[in-house]
Write an enzyme that holds these catalytic residues in place. Structure first.
Site, PDB file in Angstrom:
ATOM      1  N   ASP A   1       0.858  -1.191   0.000  1.00 56.38           N
ATOM      2  CA  ASP A   1       0.000   0.000   0.000  1.00 56.38           C
ATOM      3  C   ASP A   1       0.895   1.242   0.000  1.00 56.38           C
ATOM      4  OD1 ASP A   1      -3.204   0.502   1.119  1.00 56.38           O
ATOM      5  OD2 ASP A   1      -1.814   2.186   1.038  1.00 56.38           O
ATOM      6  N   ILE A   2       0.546   2.190  -0.865  1.00 55.86           N
ATOM      7  CA  ILE A   2       1.373   3.379  -1.040  1.00 55.86           C
ATOM      8  C   ILE A   2       1.234   4.351   0.141  1.00 55.86           C
ATOM      9  CG2 ILE A   2      -0.187   4.880  -2.346  1.00 55.86           C
ATOM     10  CD1 ILE A   2       3.350   3.992  -3.448  1.00 55.86           C
TER      11      ILE A   2
ATOM     12  N   ASN B   1     -12.743  -3.234   3.163  1.00 60.81           N
ATOM     13  CA  ASN B   1     -13.704  -2.146   3.311  1.00 60.81           C
ATOM     14  C   ASN B   1     -14.692  -2.348   2.163  1.00 60.81           C
ATOM     15  OD1 ASN B   1     -12.233  -0.999   5.466  1.00 60.81           O
ATOM     16  ND2 ASN B   1     -10.901   0.099   4.032  1.00 60.81           N
TER      17      ASN B   1
ATOM     18  N   GLN C   1     -14.573   2.093   1.765  1.00 59.27           N
ATOM     19  CA  GLN C   1     -13.975   1.716   0.477  1.00 59.27           C
ATOM     20  C   GLN C   1     -13.811   2.955  -0.400  1.00 59.27           C
ATOM     21  OE1 GLN C   1     -16.144  -1.248  -1.798  1.00 59.27           O
ATOM     22  NE2 GLN C   1     -14.506  -1.414  -3.334  1.00 59.27           N
TER      23      GLN C   1
ATOM     24  N   HIS D   1     -10.790  -5.184  -2.829  1.00 61.71           N
ATOM     25  CA  HIS D   1      -9.422  -5.486  -2.399  1.00 61.71           C
ATOM     26  C   HIS D   1      -9.401  -5.821  -0.920  1.00 61.71           C
ATOM     27  CE1 HIS D   1     -10.211  -1.176  -2.144  1.00 61.71           C
ATOM     28  NE2 HIS D   1      -9.482  -1.179  -1.038  1.00 61.71           N
TER      29      HIS D   1
ATOM     30  N   HIS E   1      -7.165  -5.835   2.555  1.00 67.59           N
ATOM     31  CA  HIS E   1      -6.014  -5.235   3.230  1.00 67.59           C
ATOM     32  C   HIS E   1      -5.368  -6.291   4.117  1.00 67.59           C
ATOM     33  CE1 HIS E   1      -6.929  -0.878   2.491  1.00 67.59           C
ATOM     34  NE2 HIS E   1      -8.131  -1.359   2.287  1.00 67.59           N
TER      35      HIS E   1
HETATM   36  P1  AMP Z   1      -9.818   1.403   0.540  1.00 68.91           P
HETATM   37  O1  AMP Z   1      -9.980   2.585   1.433  1.00 68.91           O
HETATM   38  O2  AMP Z   1     -10.211   0.121   1.212  1.00 68.91           O
HETATM   39  O3  AMP Z   1     -10.490   1.593  -0.797  1.00 68.91           O
HETATM   40  O4  AMP Z   1      -8.281   1.257   0.309  1.00 68.91           O
HETATM   41  C1  AMP Z   1      -7.605   1.657  -0.851  1.00 68.91           C
HETATM   42  C2  AMP Z   1      -6.147   1.526  -0.525  1.00 68.91           C
HETATM   43  O5  AMP Z   1      -5.406   1.606  -1.734  1.00 68.91           O
HETATM   44  C3  AMP Z   1      -5.640   2.612   0.407  1.00 68.91           C
HETATM   45  O6  AMP Z   1      -5.068   2.021   1.549  1.00 68.91           O
HETATM   46  C4  AMP Z   1      -4.625   3.366  -0.445  1.00 68.91           C
HETATM   47  O7  AMP Z   1      -3.530   3.818   0.302  1.00 68.91           O
HETATM   48  C5  AMP Z   1      -4.224   2.307  -1.464  1.00 68.91           C
HETATM   49  N1  AMP Z   1      -3.738   2.825  -2.722  1.00 68.91           N
HETATM   50  C6  AMP Z   1      -4.327   3.744  -3.502  1.00 68.91           C
HETATM   51  N2  AMP Z   1      -3.595   3.951  -4.618  1.00 68.91           N
HETATM   52  C7  AMP Z   1      -2.539   3.119  -4.532  1.00 68.91           C
HETATM   53  C8  AMP Z   1      -1.406   2.863  -5.394  1.00 68.91           C
HETATM   54  N3  AMP Z   1      -1.240   3.487  -6.544  1.00 68.91           N
HETATM   55  N4  AMP Z   1      -0.505   1.937  -4.990  1.00 68.91           N
HETATM   56  C9  AMP Z   1      -0.673   1.287  -3.825  1.00 68.91           C
HETATM   57  N5  AMP Z   1      -1.705   1.489  -2.990  1.00 68.91           N
HETATM   58  C10 AMP Z   1      -2.617   2.392  -3.334  1.00 68.91           C
END
Ligand code: AMP
Ligand code: ZN
Length: 133
Positions: free
Chosen positions: A29-30, A85, A92, A98, A100
């Site tokens: 996760d970024i 989420n 979400q 996805h 976590h």
């Molecule tokens: P959610 O809130 O469950 O939709 O989580 C989305 C997750 O994706 C968050 O934890 C973000 O930090 C992660 N995320 C978004 N863009 C990227 C990316 N380009 N590379 C890696 N993680 C990402």
């Protein structure tokens, strides 16, 4: 498709891969909330859990287990939280389902599933159980 995770799958956006198989891609996760925070996505676009067939879900579950095992082997956390989420109200942000993987370390100050929400509503579990009969 204008989906950030599909763009990662199509290699239009880079990622730090943790695990990959025919059904899933797992990457760091970024914006990590813990060391080794990993996101596991199906290679097919589904908005959320309810758009997935049981077979698709099972395939992702196998990949999720393998990805979590890889995180465990490399980072040796003391525990993990793993979850989705599912839906905007549940937090979400990216509409490509996805999972976590959040590694947990002794003394990290984090909470458990109960720390997500403390609003049980006004019906007891006994009353709600009627809905499941
Ligand atoms: P959610 O809130 O469950 O939709 O989580 C989305 C997750 O994706 C968050 O934890 C973000 O930090 C992660 N995320 C978004 N863009 C990227 C990316 N380009 N590379 C890696 N993680 C990402
Ligand atoms: Zn997508």
């Amino acid at each position: 498709m204008n989906c950030i995770f599909c763009k990662i799958l199509n290699k239009e956006i880079p990622n730090y891969t943790v695990y990959e198989d025919e059904n899933v891609l797992a990457f760091l996760d970024i914006f990590p909330c813990a060391k080794g925070h990993t996101v596991v996505i199906p290679k097919k676009h589904f908005e959320n859990l309810w758009n997935m067939s049981v077979e698709d879900f099972q395939a992702v579950s196998t990949g999720l287990r393998a990805a979590a095992g890889r995180v465990q082997a490399r980072l040796k956390p003391d525990g993990m939280n793993i979850g989705i989420n599912n839906g905007e109200v549940a937090g979400q942000a990216v509409p490509h389902v996805h999972w976590h993987i959040i590694p947990r370390y002794t003394g990290d100050g984090g909470g458990n599933m109960h720390s997500i929400i403390k609003n049980p509503g006004d019906q007891t579990p006994v009353a709600l159980s009627e809905l499941f009969k």
